[in-house]
Design a protein around this motif. Sequence first.
Motif, PDB file in Angstrom:
ATOM      1  N   TYR A 111     -15.429  52.236  14.330  1.00 21.78           N
ATOM      2  CA  TYR A 111     -16.458  52.916  15.818  1.00 21.78           C
ATOM      3  C   TYR A 111     -15.389  53.714  16.337  1.00 21.78           C
ATOM      4  O   TYR A 111     -14.827  54.065  17.055  1.00 21.78           O
ATOM      5  CB  TYR A 111     -17.925  51.998  16.486  1.00 21.78           C
ATOM      6  CG  TYR A 111     -18.474  52.882  17.564  1.00 21.78           C
ATOM      7  CD1 TYR A 111     -19.499  53.578  17.431  1.00 21.78           C
ATOM      8  CD2 TYR A 111     -17.644  52.529  18.974  1.00 21.78           C
ATOM      9  CE1 TYR A 111     -19.333  54.456  18.574  1.00 21.78           C
ATOM     10  CE2 TYR A 111     -18.338  53.037  19.940  1.00 21.78           C
ATOM     11  CZ  TYR A 111     -18.690  54.148  19.541  1.00 21.78           C
ATOM     12  OH  TYR A 111     -19.887  54.672  21.062  1.00 21.78           O
ATOM     13  N   GLY A 114     -13.048  55.647  16.685  1.00 17.63           N
ATOM     14  CA  GLY A 114     -13.546  57.567  16.254  1.00 17.63           C
ATOM     15  C   GLY A 114     -13.671  57.774  14.599  1.00 17.63           C
ATOM     16  O   GLY A 114     -14.298  58.901  14.246  1.00 17.63           O
ATOM     17  N   THR A 117     -19.287  57.468  13.749  1.00 22.91           N
ATOM     18  CA  THR A 117     -20.534  57.129  15.275  1.00 22.91           C
ATOM     19  C   THR A 117     -21.309  56.329  15.575  1.00 22.91           C
ATOM     20  O   THR A 117     -21.418  55.626  14.521  1.00 22.91           O
ATOM     21  CB  THR A 117     -21.472  58.952  15.110  1.00 22.91           C
ATOM     22  OG1 THR A 117     -22.383  58.320  14.200  1.00 22.91           O
ATOM     23  CG2 THR A 117     -20.639  59.585  14.260  1.00 22.91           C
TER      24      THR A 117
END
Length: 185
Positions: A111, A114, A117
């Motif tokens: 997370y 990236g 989401t």
Amino acid sequence: MATRKSRVRALGPVAAAGLGMVAGAFAALTVQRSTLDALRLRLEHLERSVSTPPHANLAHQQRLHWELLSKAIDSPELAEVLDIFEVPASPQKRRQYLFANALYTNLLFYYRIGNLTREEFHGRMRGLLQNPVVREYWYATQGQRATLPDGSEEADLGRMVDELLRQLEEADIDEWWVVGEPPGE
């Protein structure tokens, strides 16, 4: 002579059961080792593919975390150092909690760089929370999460998982994959 043969026959099922337990334990360790090796290879790949300094720092930290957890998972003596759970844990349970921590930290890392989401993180945690050991781990570490700064990203994600777990436990449907409202970005 008849007595001696009876003892040998009586030991047959006991020996077979013992051999079966040893074979089962060996098979479980083999599967766990291959999973650990696969995660290690994935971490090495991520380290090579990360190019920006913040991601490189996260990858390095994730690698160090994984190395420490791997040592603790492999050694009951070292695992005792990480036994900071709110409930007493047997050596087996401690190893399971450490592995659950590795899975959670891996999702957290994905997370942060990236690769997931917030909604995907939520969905993956919903899947992980189907495992009773992961649920136990989550409850056993709530005190640790309470020490996180309120505004931190990890504290926010922890509260999201707390709420998701509460919703899963209150749900009276078998379709766990629809429980919990995905968070907004």
